[in-house]
Write a protein that holds these residues in place. Structure first.
Motif, PDB file in Angstrom:
ATOM      1  N   THR A 143       0.831  -1.199   0.000  1.00 49.09           N
ATOM      2  CA  THR A 143       0.000   0.000   0.000  1.00 49.09           C
ATOM      3  C   THR A 143       0.869   1.254   0.000  1.00 49.09           C
ATOM      4  N   GLY A 144       0.517   2.227  -0.849  1.00 49.28           N
ATOM      5  CA  GLY A 144       1.291   3.455  -0.959  1.00 49.28           C
ATOM      6  C   GLY A 144       2.210   3.469  -2.154  1.00 49.28           C
ATOM      7  N   ASP A 169       1.845  -1.728  -5.378  1.00 46.22           N
ATOM      8  CA  ASP A 169       0.686  -2.151  -4.589  1.00 46.22           C
ATOM      9  C   ASP A 169      -0.134  -3.014  -5.533  1.00 46.22           C
ATOM     10  N   VAL A 170      -0.036  -4.332  -5.385  1.00 53.41           N
ATOM     11  CA  VAL A 170      -0.554  -5.258  -6.392  1.00 53.41           C
ATOM     12  C   VAL A 170      -1.888  -5.853  -5.954  1.00 53.41           C
ATOM     13  N   VAL A 171      -2.832  -5.855  -6.876  1.00 53.30           N
ATOM     14  CA  VAL A 171      -4.115  -6.531  -6.698  1.00 53.30           C
ATOM     15  C   VAL A 171      -4.286  -7.509  -7.853  1.00 53.30           C
ATOM     16  N   ALA A 172      -4.531  -8.777  -7.533  1.00 55.26           N
ATOM     17  CA  ALA A 172      -4.847  -9.802  -8.537  1.00 55.26           C
ATOM     18  C   ALA A 172      -6.286 -10.221  -8.313  1.00 55.26           C
ATOM     19  N   VAL A 173      -7.107 -10.103  -9.319  1.00 57.75           N
ATOM     20  CA  VAL A 173      -8.554 -10.243  -9.157  1.00 57.75           C
ATOM     21  C   VAL A 173      -9.069 -11.551  -9.749  1.00 57.75           C
ATOM     22  N   ASP A 174     -10.138 -12.081  -9.156  1.00 54.61           N
ATOM     23  CA  ASP A 174     -10.946 -13.103  -9.822  1.00 54.61           C
ATOM     24  C   ASP A 174     -11.958 -12.360 -10.684  1.00 54.61           C
ATOM     25  N   VAL A 175     -11.885 -12.529 -11.987  1.00 57.09           N
ATOM     26  CA  VAL A 175     -12.831 -11.867 -12.884  1.00 57.09           C
ATOM     27  C   VAL A 175     -14.231 -12.417 -12.631  1.00 57.09           C
ATOM     28  N   PHE A 210      -6.647   2.163  -5.391  1.00 55.62           N
ATOM     29  CA  PHE A 210      -5.381   2.824  -5.719  1.00 55.62           C
ATOM     30  C   PHE A 210      -5.578   4.327  -5.861  1.00 55.62           C
ATOM     31  N   ASP A 211      -4.428   5.018  -5.839  1.00 56.64           N
ATOM     32  CA  ASP A 211      -4.397   6.378  -6.357  1.00 56.64           C
ATOM     33  C   ASP A 211      -4.278   6.251  -7.873  1.00 56.64           C
ATOM     34  N   THR A 212      -5.215   6.789  -8.594  1.00 61.99           N
ATOM     35  CA  THR A 212      -5.168   6.675 -10.054  1.00 61.99           C
ATOM     36  C   THR A 212      -4.264   7.775 -10.617  1.00 61.99           C
ATOM     37  N   PRO A 213      -3.713   7.558 -11.806  1.00 63.59           N
ATOM     38  CA  PRO A 213      -3.884   6.362 -12.643  1.00 63.59           C
ATOM     39  C   PRO A 213      -3.035   5.195 -12.156  1.00 63.59           C
ATOM     40  N   PHE A 214      -3.425   3.973 -12.558  1.00 60.65           N
ATOM     41  CA  PHE A 214      -2.722   2.764 -12.140  1.00 60.65           C
ATOM     42  C   PHE A 214      -2.382   1.917 -13.358  1.00 60.65           C
ATOM     43  N   LEU A 215      -1.444   1.001 -13.163  1.00 60.82           N
ATOM     44  CA  LEU A 215      -1.054   0.070 -14.217  1.00 60.82           C
ATOM     45  C   LEU A 215      -1.997  -1.126 -14.213  1.00 60.82           C
ATOM     46  N   VAL A 216      -2.169  -1.718 -15.377  1.00 60.47           N
ATOM     47  CA  VAL A 216      -2.990  -2.919 -15.487  1.00 60.47           C
ATOM     48  C   VAL A 216      -2.264  -3.926 -16.382  1.00 60.47           C
ATOM     49  N   ALA A 217      -2.302  -5.196 -15.974  1.00 65.83           N
ATOM     50  CA  ALA A 217      -1.711  -6.273 -16.774  1.00 65.83           C
ATOM     51  C   ALA A 217      -2.753  -7.356 -16.941  1.00 65.83           C
ATOM     52  N   GLY A 218      -3.007  -7.745 -18.169  1.00 67.51           N
ATOM     53  CA  GLY A 218      -4.022  -8.758 -18.431  1.00 67.51           C
ATOM     54  C   GLY A 218      -3.456  -9.900 -19.240  1.00 67.51           C
TER      55      GLY A 218
END
Length: 354
Positions: A61-62, A91-97, A127-135
């Motif tokens: 976080t942060g 600050d990583v979030v991995a989601v279940d779609v 997050f504080d936007t903008p954030f990175l996304v990896a798909g």
């Protein structure tokens, strides 16, 4: 007394078998346990009325925000190998779609634009936007839609072997995933019948296209897998002597996953409503990195990859600020080559800050 040559060979074989047993038994759950030990925790959040997203988050976080989106049929667990390393910088979030794991299984949500909008909302809240996304795979399609539809929220996009253009209607029949769509339709047609087979793995594995690559041993292999599944319905079958790469075949169809998601993606194609692949790619203004896995074809000409080099060329032409990284690996680059994946994300983060 010195050991005989035969004795040495037996010892070496026994040690190799022991290593293979240990590696195969731990290849999947081992990294998940390490991720938990490193501080990863799971959460559920109602992103809008009736729609809950389940996700894992590191203790970073942060730091700059990073959202990881697994491919079709996969859960956040799939990123366990890279989470501890990435948490040093993100600050990583991995989601279940939607339709996967602990997230809501609402069929009305199985649409690229809906999923993308919900994941942007999740990113804004965490997050504080903008954030990175990896798909990864279909997650890459979602990530591009996020950046195309919500440019102020997305700082950069890592597209991991996403099946752009190979998943358009005329192309699907010539691809690996297109070979089992009759199985998917048959499963969904019978699953709710009184004597229907509820377990997709048990229904589909004996007849899956990939079995043709194993020849006459496939009935034995698939029979062993299904026997394990019957004995332990909630567990992922593990045939230790076949190694992790082969075990990934049935692992990928063992996770809790709503098969109507695949129906929406491949059969009804409602998943693609208002989502045009070329338009989405052309609309991305954030820097992108495309990780391209190895391209191969079966003896019957079926594409055994997410997309081919011609598809990649179209992608590269449409993206305005892209770097492509060719990786000698299978489709799951983040799993097979975690160091390549994490390095690409760090390089993308540097570009997004310029």
């Amino acid at each position: 007394m010195l050991p005989t040559a035969t004795g040495l060979l037996l010892l070496a074989g026994g040690l190799a078998a022991a290593r293979l047993h240990r590696t195969t038994r731990n290849y999947y759950r081992g990294p998940v346990n390490k991720a938990y030990a490193a501080g990863v925790a799971t959460h559920r959040r109602e992103i809008r009325p009736g729609t809950v997203l389940h996700y894992a988050r590191t203790s970073g976080t942060g730091r700059p925000g990073l959202l990881l989106i697994p491919g079709q049929g996969s859960l956040w667990y799939d990123y366990a190998r890279v989470l501890p390393d990435l948490s040093a910088d993100f600050d990583v979030v991995a989601v279940d779609v939607h339709g996967h794991g602990g997230s809501s299984w609402n069929r009305a949500d199985y649409c690229a634009t809906v999923i993308a909008a919900d994941l942007v909302l999740l990113g804004r809240e965490l997050f504080d936007t903008p954030f990175l996304v990896a798909g990864h795979s279909s997650g890459g399609l979602i990530a591009v839609q996020m950046a195309a539809g919500h440019p102020d929220d997305i700082a950069g996009v890592l597209i991991e072997d996403a099946p752009f253009f190979a998943t358009e209607p005329g192309r699907v029949p010539g691809t690996f995933v297109g070979q089992d769509l009759d199985l998917l339709a048959g499963y969904l047609a019978q699953v709710e019948e009184p004597d229907g087979e509820a377990d997709y793995l048990a229904y589909a594995l004996p007849h899956a296209y990939i079995g043709t690559l194993f020849g006459g041993v496939w009935p034995f292999i698939s029979g062993q897998v299904i026997a394990q599944r019957r004995k332990h319905p909630q567990a992922t079958p593990n045939i230790w002597y076949l190694g992790p790469a082969i075990n990934r075949i049935w692992e990928s169809i063992s996770h809790p996953f709503d098969r109507w998601w695949s129906h929406a993606f491949f059969l009804s194609r409602s998943w693609h409503e208002d989502f045009d692949q070329a338009t989405a790619l052309r609309s991305v203004t954030a820097p992108t990195t495309f990780l391209k896995a190895s391209t191969s074809y079966g003896a019957d000409g079926v594409l055994l990859a997410a997309l081919n080099e011609e598809d990649l060329a179209k992608v590269e032409k449409l993206l305005v600020d892209n770097r492509t990284v060719h990786v000698t690996a299978g489709h799951d680059i983040h799993f097979e080559k975690p160091a390549v994946f994490t390095r690409a994300l760090r390089e993308l983060a540097d570009r997004s800050r310029r």
